[in-house]
Every structure is written in structure tokens, then in C-alpha cells.
Scaffold this motif. Structure first.
Motif, PDB file in Angstrom:
ATOM      1  N   LEU A   1       0.815  -1.212   0.000  1.00 57.65           N
ATOM      2  CA  LEU A   1       0.000   0.000   0.000  1.00 57.65           C
ATOM      3  C   LEU A   1       0.848   1.260   0.000  1.00 57.65           C
ATOM      4  O   LEU A   1       0.447   2.286  -0.531  1.00 57.65           O
ATOM      5  CB  LEU A   1      -0.932   0.006   1.214  1.00 57.65           C
ATOM      6  N   ALA A   2       2.014   1.199   0.628  1.00 59.89           N
ATOM      7  CA  ALA A   2       2.893   2.375   0.698  1.00 59.89           C
ATOM      8  C   ALA A   2       4.285   1.927   1.123  1.00 59.89           C
ATOM      9  O   ALA A   2       4.455   0.856   1.710  1.00 59.89           O
ATOM     10  CB  ALA A   2       2.350   3.384   1.708  1.00 59.89           C
ATOM     11  N   ARG A   3       5.248   2.759   0.836  1.00 54.22           N
ATOM     12  CA  ARG A   3       6.618   2.546   1.296  1.00 54.22           C
ATOM     13  C   ARG A   3       7.014   3.747   2.142  1.00 54.22           C
ATOM     14  O   ARG A   3       6.703   4.878   1.805  1.00 54.22           O
ATOM     15  CB  ARG A   3       7.580   2.398   0.122  1.00 54.22           C
ATOM     16  N   MET A   4       7.715   3.457   3.241  1.00 56.93           N
ATOM     17  CA  MET A   4       8.155   4.524   4.130  1.00 56.93           C
ATOM     18  C   MET A   4       9.667   4.624   4.031  1.00 56.93           C
ATOM     19  O   MET A   4      10.360   3.610   4.103  1.00 56.93           O
ATOM     20  CB  MET A   4       7.737   4.223   5.566  1.00 56.93           C
ATOM     21  N   GLU A   5      10.182   5.822   3.883  1.00 58.84           N
ATOM     22  CA  GLU A   5      11.619   6.046   3.802  1.00 58.84           C
ATOM     23  C   GLU A   5      12.121   6.473   5.168  1.00 58.84           C
ATOM     24  O   GLU A   5      11.831   7.569   5.632  1.00 58.84           O
ATOM     25  CB  GLU A   5      11.949   7.112   2.754  1.00 58.84           C
ATOM     26  N   ALA A   6      12.860   5.583   5.822  1.00 59.21           N
ATOM     27  CA  ALA A   6      13.345   5.865   7.173  1.00 59.21           C
ATOM     28  C   ALA A   6      14.548   6.792   7.171  1.00 59.21           C
ATOM     29  O   ALA A   6      14.820   7.463   8.158  1.00 59.21           O
ATOM     30  CB  ALA A   6      13.698   4.567   7.883  1.00 59.21           C
ATOM     31  N   GLN A   7      15.300   6.842   6.089  1.00 62.82           N
ATOM     32  CA  GLN A   7      16.498   7.690   5.972  1.00 62.82           C
ATOM     33  C   GLN A   7      17.441   7.486   7.148  1.00 62.82           C
ATOM     34  O   GLN A   7      17.919   8.428   7.754  1.00 62.82           O
ATOM     35  CB  GLN A   7      16.113   9.158   5.837  1.00 62.82           C
ATOM     36  N   GLN A   8      17.694   6.216   7.452  1.00 60.90           N
ATOM     37  CA  GLN A   8      18.589   5.921   8.558  1.00 60.90           C
ATOM     38  C   GLN A   8      19.544   4.791   8.226  1.00 60.90           C
ATOM     39  O   GLN A   8      20.122   4.191   9.107  1.00 60.90           O
ATOM     40  CB  GLN A   8      17.790   5.585   9.817  1.00 60.90           C
ATOM     41  N   GLY A   9      19.706   4.472   6.962  1.00 59.31           N
ATOM     42  CA  GLY A   9      20.606   3.389   6.602  1.00 59.31           C
ATOM     43  C   GLY A   9      19.909   2.058   6.769  1.00 59.31           C
ATOM     44  O   GLY A   9      19.063   1.679   5.983  1.00 59.31           O
TER      45      GLY A   9
ATOM     46  N   LEU B   1       8.228   7.474  13.764  1.00 56.89           N
ATOM     47  CA  LEU B   1       6.856   6.956  13.763  1.00 56.89           C
ATOM     48  C   LEU B   1       6.063   7.529  12.599  1.00 56.89           C
ATOM     49  O   LEU B   1       6.195   8.712  12.275  1.00 56.89           O
ATOM     50  CB  LEU B   1       6.137   7.313  15.073  1.00 56.89           C
ATOM     51  N   TRP B   2       5.245   6.663  12.010  1.00 59.52           N
ATOM     52  CA  TRP B   2       4.344   7.046  10.931  1.00 59.52           C
ATOM     53  C   TRP B   2       2.919   6.724  11.343  1.00 59.52           C
ATOM     54  O   TRP B   2       2.665   5.743  12.035  1.00 59.52           O
ATOM     55  CB  TRP B   2       4.649   6.259   9.657  1.00 59.52           C
TER      56      TRP B   2
ATOM     57  N   THR C   1      17.378  -0.378   8.795  1.00 66.43           N
ATOM     58  CA  THR C   1      16.310  -0.492   9.779  1.00 66.43           C
ATOM     59  C   THR C   1      16.485  -1.829  10.476  1.00 66.43           C
ATOM     60  O   THR C   1      16.415  -2.879   9.846  1.00 66.43           O
ATOM     61  CB  THR C   1      14.922  -0.403   9.120  1.00 66.43           C
ATOM     62  N   GLU C   2      16.745  -1.773  11.775  1.00 68.94           N
ATOM     63  CA  GLU C   2      16.998  -2.994  12.526  1.00 68.94           C
ATOM     64  C   GLU C   2      15.764  -3.494  13.263  1.00 68.94           C
ATOM     65  O   GLU C   2      15.699  -4.656  13.656  1.00 68.94           O
ATOM     66  CB  GLU C   2      18.143  -2.764  13.511  1.00 68.94           C
ATOM     67  N   TRP C   3      14.785  -2.627  13.480  1.00 68.68           N
ATOM     68  CA  TRP C   3      13.594  -3.033  14.208  1.00 68.68           C
ATOM     69  C   TRP C   3      12.418  -2.190  13.746  1.00 68.68           C
ATOM     70  O   TRP C   3      12.539  -0.984  13.582  1.00 68.68           O
ATOM     71  CB  TRP C   3      13.808  -2.847  15.720  1.00 68.68           C
ATOM     72  N   ALA C   4      11.287  -2.828  13.532  1.00 72.61           N
ATOM     73  CA  ALA C   4      10.053  -2.122  13.173  1.00 72.61           C
ATOM     74  C   ALA C   4       8.893  -2.816  13.874  1.00 72.61           C
ATOM     75  O   ALA C   4       8.954  -4.018  14.153  1.00 72.61           O
ATOM     76  CB  ALA C   4       9.842  -2.134  11.668  1.00 72.61           C
ATOM     77  N   ASP C   5       7.847  -2.050  14.173  1.00 73.01           N
ATOM     78  CA  ASP C   5       6.697  -2.617  14.872  1.00 73.01           C
ATOM     79  C   ASP C   5       5.468  -1.776  14.565  1.00 73.01           C
ATOM     80  O   ASP C   5       5.569  -0.602  14.193  1.00 73.01           O
ATOM     81  CB  ASP C   5       6.953  -2.637  16.382  1.00 73.01           C
ATOM     82  N   ILE C   6       4.316  -2.387  14.749  1.00 69.39           N
ATOM     83  CA  ILE C   6       3.034  -1.712  14.592  1.00 69.39           C
ATOM     84  C   ILE C   6       2.416  -1.579  15.973  1.00 69.39           C
ATOM     85  O   ILE C   6       2.432  -2.530  16.765  1.00 69.39           O
ATOM     86  CB  ILE C   6       2.098  -2.522  13.668  1.00 69.39           C
ATOM     87  N   SER C   7       1.873  -0.405  16.287  1.00 67.16           N
ATOM     88  CA  SER C   7       1.247  -0.189  17.591  1.00 67.16           C
ATOM     89  C   SER C   7       0.048  -1.123  17.750  1.00 67.16           C
ATOM     90  O   SER C   7      -0.541  -1.561  16.764  1.00 67.16           O
ATOM     91  CB  SER C   7       0.817   1.266  17.749  1.00 67.16           C
TER      92      SER C   7
ATOM     93  N   LEU D   1      -0.103   3.286  14.301  1.00 68.54           N
ATOM     94  CA  LEU D   1       1.272   3.752  14.147  1.00 68.54           C
ATOM     95  C   LEU D   1       2.211   2.636  13.713  1.00 68.54           C
ATOM     96  O   LEU D   1       2.068   1.492  14.141  1.00 68.54           O
ATOM     97  CB  LEU D   1       1.791   4.328  15.468  1.00 68.54           C
ATOM     98  N   VAL D   2       3.172   3.002  12.889  1.00 69.45           N
ATOM     99  CA  VAL D   2       4.279   2.125  12.530  1.00 69.45           C
ATOM    100  C   VAL D   2       5.537   2.835  13.004  1.00 69.45           C
ATOM    101  O   VAL D   2       5.703   4.036  12.781  1.00 69.45           O
ATOM    102  CB  VAL D   2       4.350   1.891  11.009  1.00 69.45           C
ATOM    103  N   ALA D   3       6.415   2.108  13.691  1.00 66.18           N
ATOM    104  CA  ALA D   3       7.646   2.704  14.220  1.00 66.18           C
ATOM    105  C   ALA D   3       8.845   1.905  13.734  1.00 66.18           C
ATOM    106  O   ALA D   3       8.741   0.697  13.492  1.00 66.18           O
ATOM    107  CB  ALA D   3       7.611   2.718  15.745  1.00 66.18           C
ATOM    108  N   CYS D   4       9.988   2.579  13.588  1.00 65.36           N
ATOM    109  CA  CYS D   4      11.209   1.870  13.224  1.00 65.36           C
ATOM    110  C   CYS D   4      12.421   2.545  13.847  1.00 65.36           C
ATOM    111  O   CYS D   4      12.392   3.721  14.189  1.00 65.36           O
ATOM    112  CB  CYS D   4      11.363   1.767  11.719  1.00 65.36           C
ATOM    113  N   ALA D   5      13.470   1.758  14.021  1.00 66.83           N
ATOM    114  CA  ALA D   5      14.742   2.245  14.560  1.00 66.83           C
ATOM    115  C   ALA D   5      15.855   1.404  13.959  1.00 66.83           C
ATOM    116  O   ALA D   5      15.642   0.282  13.511  1.00 66.83           O
ATOM    117  CB  ALA D   5      14.761   2.135  16.083  1.00 66.83           C
ATOM    118  N   GLY D   6      17.045   1.976  13.983  1.00 64.28           N
ATOM    119  CA  GLY D   6      18.204   1.218  13.508  1.00 64.28           C
ATOM    120  C   GLY D   6      19.337   2.131  13.113  1.00 64.28           C
ATOM    121  O   GLY D   6      19.219   2.897  12.169  1.00 64.28           O
TER     122      GLY D   6
END
Length: 123
Positions: free
Chosen positions: A6-14, A39-40, A16-22, A27-32
Motif C-alpha cells: 500500500l505504501a513505502r516509508m523512507e526511514a532515511q537511517q541506513g 513513527l508514521w 532499519t533494525e527493528w520495526a513494529d506496529i502499535s 502507528l508504525v515505528a522503526c529504529a536502527g
């Protein structure tokens, strides 16, 4: 469910080591590799049709890469743990209510942190 992207999210962080949905699915969150959690907000119509995914929030307070995070079961809190040797609990309750698409709130201070503590990552 169709399996359609449905969509692509650009994290701009190299990497992504972890992602989750609330838990509520909003909400969709990512870190890495960076010091923040991004958060989106996912928006659907009342009939359940996909509308958009919009970047709404960056949680920034760590001084080294965030290795992991987790939403609480009710979605009101988020815990983060970082290579800086600290874990933090963030107050999400009310911070995201009333957000509109493209609100673009970027948290630069530790305003939402309700608990934090150092830990010994060598043990």
C-alpha cells in the motif's frame, strides 16, 4: 487482505533494525543505527480503505543508536533501549491524539520521557 503493497516509508537511517506496529494499528515505528525512533501514522477511511502513511514523529533523546523499542499493550507508552547505556520510557498518551496528516511533529528534547535509567550492557 490482498498482500498488496500500500505504501513505502523512507526511514532515511541506513539500516532499519527493528520495526513494529502499535497495538491499535494506527502507528508504525522503526529504529536502527540512529539515535531516534521514527513513527508514521497509517490512515484508513471509515470503510477501511487505505488513505496514506505519513511521518508524524521522531523520538529523540538517546546519544547512541537505539537497538530496540516496544509499545506497551495499550499503546500509551513506548520503551527504548540504546547503545548509550540507557533505557527510556516515553509517554505517548495524548501526544498523538488529534494529529492530522502531515503534522510533522519532531521531538528534539526529552519532553515525553517519564522514566529513564542507565544499564550495564557489558553484563
Amino acid at each position: 487482505m490482498t498482500g498488496e503493497v500500500l505504501a513505502r516509508m523512507e526511514a532515511q537511517q541506513g539500516t532499519t533494525e527493528w520495526a513494529d506496529i502499535s497495538p491499535c494499528g494506527r502507528l508504525v515505528a522503526c529504529a536502527g543505527g540512529t539515535t531516534d525512533v521514527k513513527l508514521w501514522e497509517v490512515t484508513f477511511t471509515g470503510s477501511g480503505e487505505f488513505v496514506s502513511v505519513d511521518h508524524v514523529l521522531n523520538l529523540k533523546a538517546h546519544t547512541d543508536a537505539v537497538d530496540h523499542f516496544s509499545f506497551s499493550a495499550d499503546g500509551r507508552r513506548m520503551a527504548t533501549i540504546s547503545r548509550d547505556g540507557y533505557w527510556k520510557v516515553w509517554d505517548m498518551d495524548g501526544k498523538l491524539s488529534g494529529l492530522t496528516v502531515n503534522a510533522n511533529i519532531f521531538v528534539k528534547e526529552d519532553t515525553f520521557i517519564i522514566l529513564e535509567s542507565p544499564f550495564d550492557c557489558q553484563k
